[in-house]
Scaffold this motif. Structure first.
Motif, PDB file in Angstrom:
ATOM      1  N   UNK A  54       0.834  -1.205   0.000  1.00 42.04           N
ATOM      2  CA  UNK A  54       0.000   0.000   0.000  1.00 42.04           C
ATOM      3  C   UNK A  54       0.868   1.254   0.000  1.00 42.04           C
ATOM      4  N   UNK A  55       1.957   1.229   0.767  1.00 44.28           N
ATOM      5  CA  UNK A  55       2.861   2.396   0.797  1.00 44.28           C
ATOM      6  C   UNK A  55       3.583   2.552  -0.532  1.00 44.28           C
ATOM      7  N   UNK A  59       3.486   5.882  -2.703  1.00 44.32           N
ATOM      8  CA  UNK A  59       4.718   6.567  -3.091  1.00 44.32           C
ATOM      9  C   UNK A  59       4.786   6.738  -4.601  1.00 44.32           C
ATOM     10  N   UNK A  60       4.380   5.701  -5.342  1.00 42.59           N
ATOM     11  CA  UNK A  60       4.377   5.787  -6.802  1.00 42.59           C
ATOM     12  C   UNK A  60       3.381   6.840  -7.272  1.00 42.59           C
ATOM     13  N   UNK A  65       2.551  12.415  -9.391  1.00 46.21           N
ATOM     14  CA  UNK A  65       1.979  13.763  -9.296  1.00 46.21           C
ATOM     15  C   UNK A  65       3.041  14.836  -9.416  1.00 46.21           C
ATOM     16  N   UNK A  66       4.211  14.563  -8.841  1.00 39.36           N
ATOM     17  CA  UNK A  66       5.295  15.567  -8.846  1.00 39.36           C
ATOM     18  C   UNK A  66       5.838  15.774 -10.248  1.00 39.36           C
ATOM     19  N   UNK A  67       5.948  14.700 -10.997  1.00 37.31           N
ATOM     20  CA  UNK A  67       6.554  14.784 -12.331  1.00 37.31           C
ATOM     21  C   UNK A  67       5.605  15.359 -13.320  1.00 37.31           C
TER      22      UNK A  67
END
Length: 67
Positions: A54-55, A59-60, A65-67
């Motif tokens: 789940x983590x 994280x993925x 979202x950042x990229x």
């Protein structure tokens, strides 16, 4: 018995009101401690060498979202 209940209830109400004074007066929400667990050298709460599935998904998704 009822007197004990009412006294306990009044104490709890006073404690809750006292804890909420910061928000009532300053409109400022409760904040965490300075540094938290990162101040003792830990990057995450658990000591697992590898994060759970789940983590990893979270994280993925956050990385996407950042990229």
């Amino acid at each position: 018995m009822v007197l004990t209940f009412l006294a306990t209830f009044a104490v709890f109400l006073l404690v809750i009101f006292g804890m909420s004074l910061g928000w009532i007066i300053k409109r400022k929400s409760i904040q965490g401690s300075c540094g938290g667990i990162s101040s003792i050298g830990m990057e995450k709460v658990c000591d697992c060498p590898e994060p759970c599935d789940a983590r990893k998904k979270r994280m993925a998704r956050d990385q996407h979202r950042i990229i």
